[in-house]
Design a protein around this motif. Structure first.
Motif, PDB file in Angstrom:
ATOM      1  N   ILE A  10      -0.420  26.138 -36.612  1.00  0.00           N
ATOM      2  CA  ILE A  10      -1.681  26.039 -37.351  1.00  0.00           C
ATOM      3  C   ILE A  10      -2.786  26.288 -36.333  1.00  0.00           C
ATOM      4  O   ILE A  10      -2.706  25.865 -35.187  1.00  0.00           O
ATOM      5  N   ASP A  49      -5.556  23.806 -37.706  1.00  0.00           N
ATOM      6  CA  ASP A  49      -5.451  22.598 -36.888  1.00  0.00           C
ATOM      7  C   ASP A  49      -6.888  22.172 -36.598  1.00  0.00           C
ATOM      8  O   ASP A  49      -7.596  22.852 -35.852  1.00  0.00           O
ATOM      9  N   GLY A 256       3.546  31.074 -30.399  1.00  0.00           N
ATOM     10  CA  GLY A 256       3.257  31.889 -29.227  1.00  0.00           C
ATOM     11  C   GLY A 256       3.885  31.239 -28.002  1.00  0.00           C
ATOM     12  O   GLY A 256       4.123  30.023 -27.985  1.00  0.00           O
ATOM     13  N   ASP A 258       2.754  30.343 -25.282  1.00  0.00           N
ATOM     14  CA  ASP A 258       1.970  29.312 -24.605  1.00  0.00           C
ATOM     15  C   ASP A 258       2.181  27.924 -25.192  1.00  0.00           C
ATOM     16  O   ASP A 258       1.855  26.934 -24.546  1.00  0.00           O
ATOM     17  N   TRP A 288      -0.440  39.675 -27.014  1.00  0.00           N
ATOM     18  CA  TRP A 288      -1.028  41.014 -27.062  1.00  0.00           C
ATOM     19  C   TRP A 288      -2.164  41.132 -26.071  1.00  0.00           C
ATOM     20  O   TRP A 288      -2.950  40.201 -25.905  1.00  0.00           O
TER      21      TRP A 288
END
Ligand code: MSP
Length: 644
Positions: A10, A49, A256, A258, A288
């Motif tokens: 989110i 979020d 992702g 991260d 990206w």
């Protein structure tokens, strides 16, 4: 019926959506559509979020309340996903009422399990990552992994006993090797856990924008506990048992790279603690770049998601983003590359197949589907095998979450059909009056096209709907995988060519767009570097604040236990003698120093070095051999002379 539950992260509502957000949700949509085509009971979740320090600060900066900022930006994500025609079953917001209830219950359960205790936290926090960092993960005030600025935090805090879950997590990874994807990333996660887990601070007392801790409302729940729980809320966790049983545990959390640690370490531990099953898989995709440049706030070069959907059709954008990089790898968004793929793969390969198939059907057999499904000519027999193999491959690849290979497999089938046209040359068969073979080749092309359209639906849904409609396949079940049985297209049906599916892009324009974007970033970079250079220049008046005088070394001696240091007495003016500790013992013996005239900074704040007061500093240059060369003056320069 099997169920398939897929989620995206989110998204924080501190700003507007960019390509990264569009990408994750789009990939999740590809899988959701595919599994619906297989007749699965699918739940696809995305959303925003909204709590936490990052959002609170962004709201303060913009002079808004956090709720107002959340409303504003959450609506942007929702609008983007509508424009992208995503098929999510719920768009969740962490400010939704049912979510708050679920979070409170989640924490209650973790507490009942003995995993939460009150203590105090002292350490680093990065608001932009909403993450705590160890000293070893910090360099120059920034988290090494993400570059986020960190700040020191010292406050009472509730902790989650993450350390209790080390072995349980390792057992969990070992039990299902597909649990964390990709393989390389799973190894990173495993080594992180093997390195030992500290308990996790899960509440803060210095800001307010979040869910208050039950029984101790001074504390706001850590935003990641709040956010991760959205995956439970959306499928009825703790309030709709039937829905929850239908979809939990989740099949794939798509995230992702991260934020893998939060999903593959903290999240399963929270779930185990609350007595819920961990998800079946966490898949981390890559990042990206923008025309070869990393996207960053300081360069202001995030690719705006709305600009993308304004510029390209949904199909073209989806196709490019899925086809350009394997899920898991980093990618580089290049407008010219997108145009190339559009022209060669969408327009030339698939578009051309559609055009020629419909055109030949009209020309050679009057526009109705001919009766030719059962040809036993070698070319048709082989083609049928190939078509069926493509279906099986796509299913297998999508099971393995390999959308990158899957889309290529469908387009390879389109390529094979084009090849089949080139080999069989239906126009020649028609000229020769071979009606049976004309019917067979056209039937195989039309039915093959139907299979391509069904299999390509998750990747380019609009074009596939048009192809299927052209073939007269219009019902709700027109694109079900179960309909992929040879001969499904009925002979005798009248068909009609769809409008042009993919326009070609002008390559000069596409390249110019890429250049323009690249230059804009280069310009910004140059300006930024220039700005930094200017910022690091010192005003003359500031330089003049530093007082450097010619000093004479009166005495020098070593310091016990410090083999690099010497203790000197230096006269820097009449009656002004200073004790100096200098790190020159490796380069000079005490004896050779006495009597020398050296450059001495005389207005530095005194410091204690090795427990000894140092009241000035000598200037020296680094020599190539690693030694130091003092700045010295001949005796003709008077002691106390100012150097400037
Ligand atoms: N709010 C958290 C997630 C909570 S999930 C319980 C968050 N939000 S985010 O808005 O910062 O990021 C959302 C996603 O965007 C992450 O998966 C992140 O990896 C992804 N991306 C951010 N920049 C990206 C690229 N440049 N490229 C691809 N995806 C990127 O983290």
């Amino acid at each position: 019926m099997s169920s398939f539950y897929i989620t995206t992260p989110i998204y924080y509502v501190n700003g507007a959506p960019h390509i990264g957000h569009a990408y994750t949700s789009l990939i999740a949509d590809v899988f959701a559509r595919h599994f619906r085509q297989r007749g699965d009971d699918v739940f696809f979740l995305t959303g925003t979020d909204e709590h936490g320090l990052k959002v609170q600060r962004a709201a303060e900066d913009q002079g808004m309340s956090p709720q107002a900022l959340a409303d504003l930006n959450s609506a942007k994500f929702r609008e983007l996903f509508e424009r992208m025609d995503l098929t999510h079953d719920r768009f969740i917001r962490t400010t939704d009422d049912d979510h708050r209830e679920t979070v409170l219950e989640m924490v209650r359960r973790m507490k009942e399990n003995g995993d939460i205790y009150l203590d105090s936290y002292e350490g680093w926090y990065a608001a932009s990552d909403e993450a705590f960092y160890d000293e070893s993960e910090i360099e120059d005030g920034h988290a090494v992994a993400t570059g986020a600025a960190v700040e020191w935090v010292e406050e009472p805090s509730y902790f989650f006993r993450l350390s209790n879950y080390e072995q349980k997590l390792l057992d969990w990874y070992a039990a299902d090797p597909a649990y964390v994807q990709t393989d390389g990333r799973r190894n990173e996660v495993r080594s992180f856990v093997e390195g030992g887990l500290n308990d996790l601070s899960i509440s803060r007392t210095t800001f307010e924008w979040g869910i208050p801790f039950e029984g101790d409302p001074e504390h706001v729940l850590y935003v990641w506990v709040d956010a991760l729980t959205n995956y439970v809320t959306a499928v009825g966790g703790f309030h709709d048992e039937e829905l929850f049983d239908r979809f939990w545990p989740c099949d794939v959390h798509l995230v992702g790279k991260d934020i893998l640690r939060f999903h593959a370490v903290y999240w399963p531990a929270f779930l185990m603690s609350a007595g819920l099953e961990p998800p079946k898989q966490v898949f981390a995709h890559g990042w990206w770049m923008n025309e070869g440049q990393k996207m960053s706030k300081s360069l202001g070069n995030f690719i705006d998601a709305f600009e993308l959907v304004d510029t390209y059709s949904n199909d073209v954008l989806r196709y490019y983003l899925v086809r350009e990089i394997p899920l898991g790898s980093d990618g580089n968004f290049v407008h010219a590359r997108l145009a190339e793929r559009n022209n060669a793969e969408l327009a030339d390969n698939l578009g051309n197949l559609v055009n020629r198939t419909f055109a030949m059907t009209r020309k050679f057999v009057g526009g109705d589907v001919p009766d030719g499904s059962g040809s036993d000519h070698e070319e048709e027999v082989n083609l049928r095998k190939s078509i069926e193999a493509a279906r099986d491959d796509v299913l297998r690849l999508m099971d393995a979450r390999d959308s990158y290979q899957a889309v290529q497999r469908v387009f390879a089938l389109s390529g094979e059909l084009n090849q089949y046209v080139a080999v069989t040359q239906p126009w020649k068969l028609n000229k020769d009056g071979d009606e049976a073979r004309v019917a067979a080749t056209l039937y195989h092309l039309l039915e093959g096209l139907r299979w391509v359209a069904v299999l390509a639906t998750p990747f380019i849904p609009d074009a596939c709907t048009k192809i299927l409609e052209g073939l007269g396949e219009t019902g709700d079940d027109a694109n079900l995988i179960s309909g992929l049985e040879w001969g499904g297209l009925p002979a005798g049906r009248t068909i009609e060519a769809p409008e042009v599916l993919f326009e070609k892009f002008d390559m000069d324009e596409a390249r110019a767009r890429s250049e323009e974007k690249k230059e804009a970033v280069e310009d910004k970079k140059e300006k930024k570097e220039e700005g930094e250079k200017t910022a690091s220049l010192v005003e003359f008046k500031d330089f003049m604040k530093i007082e450097i005088h010619v000093g004479e070394i009166l005495s020098a001696e070593g310091i016990e236990g410090a083999d690099k240091l010497l203790k000197l007495l230096v006269r820097v003016g009449s009656g002004d003698e200073r004790q100096v500790v200098a790190g020159i013992a490796k380069s000079y013996a005490p004896d050779e120093l006495v009597g020398r005239r050296v450059a001495c900074v005389t207005n530095l704040k005194p410091a204690k070095i090795f427990g000894i007061q140092s009241q000035a500093m000598l200037l020296a240059a680094d020599r190539d051999d690693g030694g130091l060369e003092l700045t010295t003056f001949p005796d003709s320069v008077a002691v106390g002379t100012r150097v400037s």
